[in-house]
Design a protein around this motif. Sequence first.
Motif, PDB file in Angstrom:
ATOM      1  N   ASN A  35       0.912  -1.376  -0.001  1.00 52.59           N
ATOM      2  CA  ASN A  35      -0.076  -0.042   0.058  1.00 52.59           C
ATOM      3  C   ASN A  35       0.835   1.373  -0.177  1.00 52.59           C
ATOM      4  N   GLU A  36       2.247   1.037   0.077  1.00 52.28           N
ATOM      5  CA  GLU A  36       3.015   2.241  -0.099  1.00 52.28           C
ATOM      6  C   GLU A  36       2.950   3.261   0.869  1.00 52.28           C
ATOM      7  N   ILE A  37       2.784   2.856   2.132  1.00 58.90           N
ATOM      8  CA  ILE A  37       2.422   3.485   3.486  1.00 58.90           C
ATOM      9  C   ILE A  37       3.755   4.498   3.929  1.00 58.90           C
ATOM     10  N   TRP A  38       5.009   3.738   3.666  1.00 57.59           N
ATOM     11  CA  TRP A  38       6.110   4.469   3.948  1.00 57.59           C
ATOM     12  C   TRP A  38       7.110   4.391   2.981  1.00 57.59           C
ATOM     13  N   ASP A  39       8.267   5.129   3.221  1.00 59.87           N
ATOM     14  CA  ASP A  39       9.690   5.274   2.288  1.00 59.87           C
ATOM     15  C   ASP A  39      10.631   5.298   3.412  1.00 59.87           C
ATOM     16  N   LEU A  40      11.558   4.189   2.952  1.00 63.94           N
ATOM     17  CA  LEU A  40      12.674   4.088   3.911  1.00 63.94           C
ATOM     18  C   LEU A  40      13.618   5.248   3.318  1.00 63.94           C
ATOM     19  N   VAL A  41      14.625   5.789   3.846  1.00 61.25           N
ATOM     20  CA  VAL A  41      15.565   6.890   3.392  1.00 61.25           C
ATOM     21  C   VAL A  41      16.745   6.617   4.225  1.00 61.25           C
ATOM     22  N   LEU A  42      17.790   7.052   3.515  1.00 59.61           N
ATOM     23  CA  LEU A  42      19.108   7.111   4.218  1.00 59.61           C
ATOM     24  C   LEU A  42      19.142   8.011   5.557  1.00 59.61           C
ATOM     25  N   GLY A  43      19.676   7.716   6.312  1.00 55.20           N
ATOM     26  CA  GLY A  43      20.029   8.694   7.761  1.00 55.20           C
ATOM     27  C   GLY A  43      20.517   9.840   7.296  1.00 55.20           C
ATOM     28  N   MET A  44      20.207  11.176   8.137  1.00 50.67           N
ATOM     29  CA  MET A  44      20.893  12.382   7.599  1.00 50.67           C
ATOM     30  C   MET A  44      21.728  12.694   8.996  1.00 50.67           C
ATOM     31  N   ASN A  45      22.235  13.620   9.070  1.00 53.06           N
ATOM     32  CA  ASN A  45      23.102  14.034  10.433  1.00 53.06           C
ATOM     33  C   ASN A  45      22.106  14.128  11.543  1.00 53.06           C
ATOM     34  N   ASP A  46      21.271  14.784  11.780  1.00 51.85           N
ATOM     35  CA  ASP A  46      20.208  14.930  12.774  1.00 51.85           C
ATOM     36  C   ASP A  46      18.803  14.741  12.474  1.00 51.85           C
ATOM     37  N   PRO A  47      18.384  13.300  11.891  1.00 49.82           N
ATOM     38  CA  PRO A  47      17.124  13.080  11.604  1.00 49.82           C
ATOM     39  C   PRO A  47      16.215  13.175  12.557  1.00 49.82           C
ATOM     40  N   GLN A  48      14.917  13.564  12.306  1.00 44.44           N
ATOM     41  CA  GLN A  48      13.656  13.379  13.288  1.00 44.44           C
ATOM     42  C   GLN A  48      13.404  11.738  12.724  1.00 44.44           C
ATOM     43  N   VAL A  49      13.536  10.732  13.746  1.00 51.31           N
ATOM     44  CA  VAL A  49      13.091   9.348  13.688  1.00 51.31           C
ATOM     45  C   VAL A  49      11.925   8.990  14.251  1.00 51.31           C
ATOM     46  N   ILE A  50      10.969   8.521  13.660  1.00 54.27           N
ATOM     47  CA  ILE A  50       9.773   8.102  14.120  1.00 54.27           C
ATOM     48  C   ILE A  50       9.850   6.446  14.732  1.00 54.27           C
ATOM     49  N   GLY A  51       9.720   6.352  15.958  1.00 54.57           N
ATOM     50  CA  GLY A  51       9.644   4.981  16.351  1.00 54.57           C
ATOM     51  C   GLY A  51       8.638   4.048  16.018  1.00 54.57           C
ATOM     52  N   THR A  52       8.548   2.899  15.956  1.00 51.64           N
ATOM     53  CA  THR A  52       7.351   1.859  15.724  1.00 51.64           C
ATOM     54  C   THR A  52       7.438   0.688  16.652  1.00 51.64           C
ATOM     55  N   LYS A  53       6.244   0.423  17.028  1.00 52.83           N
ATOM     56  CA  LYS A  53       5.918  -0.790  18.046  1.00 52.83           C
ATOM     57  C   LYS A  53       4.778  -1.802  17.443  1.00 52.83           C
ATOM     58  N   TRP A  54       5.217  -2.943  17.738  1.00 57.25           N
ATOM     59  CA  TRP A  54       4.284  -4.073  17.056  1.00 57.25           C
ATOM     60  C   TRP A  54       2.948  -4.064  18.187  1.00 57.25           C
ATOM     61  N   ILE A  55       1.886  -4.185  17.850  1.00 63.39           N
ATOM     62  CA  ILE A  55       0.583  -4.332  18.570  1.00 63.39           C
ATOM     63  C   ILE A  55      -0.093  -5.612  18.137  1.00 63.39           C
ATOM     64  N   PHE A  56      -0.028  -6.621  19.236  1.00 67.97           N
ATOM     65  CA  PHE A  56      -0.621  -7.749  18.957  1.00 67.97           C
ATOM     66  C   PHE A  56      -2.153  -7.944  19.562  1.00 67.97           C
ATOM     67  N   TRP A  57      -3.055  -7.865  18.510  1.00 72.32           N
ATOM     68  CA  TRP A  57      -4.417  -7.688  18.942  1.00 72.32           C
ATOM     69  C   TRP A  57      -5.165  -9.125  19.283  1.00 72.32           C
ATOM     70  N   LYS A  58      -6.140  -9.191  19.756  1.00 68.87           N
ATOM     71  CA  LYS A  58      -6.808 -10.277  20.148  1.00 68.87           C
ATOM     72  C   LYS A  58      -6.909 -10.814  18.533  1.00 68.87           C
ATOM     73  N   LYS A  59      -7.262 -12.132  18.637  1.00 68.93           N
ATOM     74  CA  LYS A  59      -7.413 -12.862  17.308  1.00 68.93           C
ATOM     75  C   LYS A  59      -8.952 -12.677  16.915  1.00 68.93           C
ATOM     76  N   LYS A  60      -9.034 -12.761  15.358  1.00 67.00           N
ATOM     77  CA  LYS A  60     -10.297 -12.635  14.876  1.00 67.00           C
ATOM     78  C   LYS A  60     -11.061 -14.132  15.121  1.00 67.00           C
ATOM     79  N   LYS A  61     -12.431 -14.121  15.224  1.00 70.11           N
ATOM     80  CA  LYS A  61     -13.256 -15.362  15.576  1.00 70.11           C
ATOM     81  C   LYS A  61     -14.281 -15.228  14.356  1.00 70.11           C
ATOM     82  N   ASP A  62     -15.010 -16.520  14.241  1.00 72.69           N
ATOM     83  CA  ASP A  62     -15.816 -16.458  13.349  1.00 72.69           C
ATOM     84  C   ASP A  62     -17.111 -16.679  14.004  1.00 72.69           C
ATOM     85  N   GLU A  63     -18.263 -16.880  13.331  1.00 75.75           N
ATOM     86  CA  GLU A  63     -19.490 -16.787  14.157  1.00 75.75           C
ATOM     87  C   GLU A  63     -19.639 -17.914  15.233  1.00 75.75           C
TER      88      GLU A  63
END
Length: 77
Positions: A35-63
């Motif tokens: 979906n082209e959500i982000w672009d990875l770029v080379l680091g600069m001298n003083d970049p603003q880095v956005i951190g990420t975190k994995w979220i493990f949701w409850k599992k999907k269930k059927d009826e």
Amino acid sequence: MAFVFQVQPKSIEECLLDVHWLLAMQEELNQLKRNEIWDLVLGMNDPQVIGTKWIFWKKKKDETSFITKNKVHLVAK
């Protein structure tokens, strides 16, 4: 149904040891790339880095309350 793990993880370490959660994480990364959500770029001298975190949701269930899918999201901090 092959990608389902029945126990809710308590830590990231548990997820990294389980192939079902790893597949769910890889699927999330593939969707972000497709979906082209982000672009990875080379680091600069003083970049603003956005951190990420994995979220493990409850599992999907059927009826019938049978677990059908692990839910994982990668979010910005």
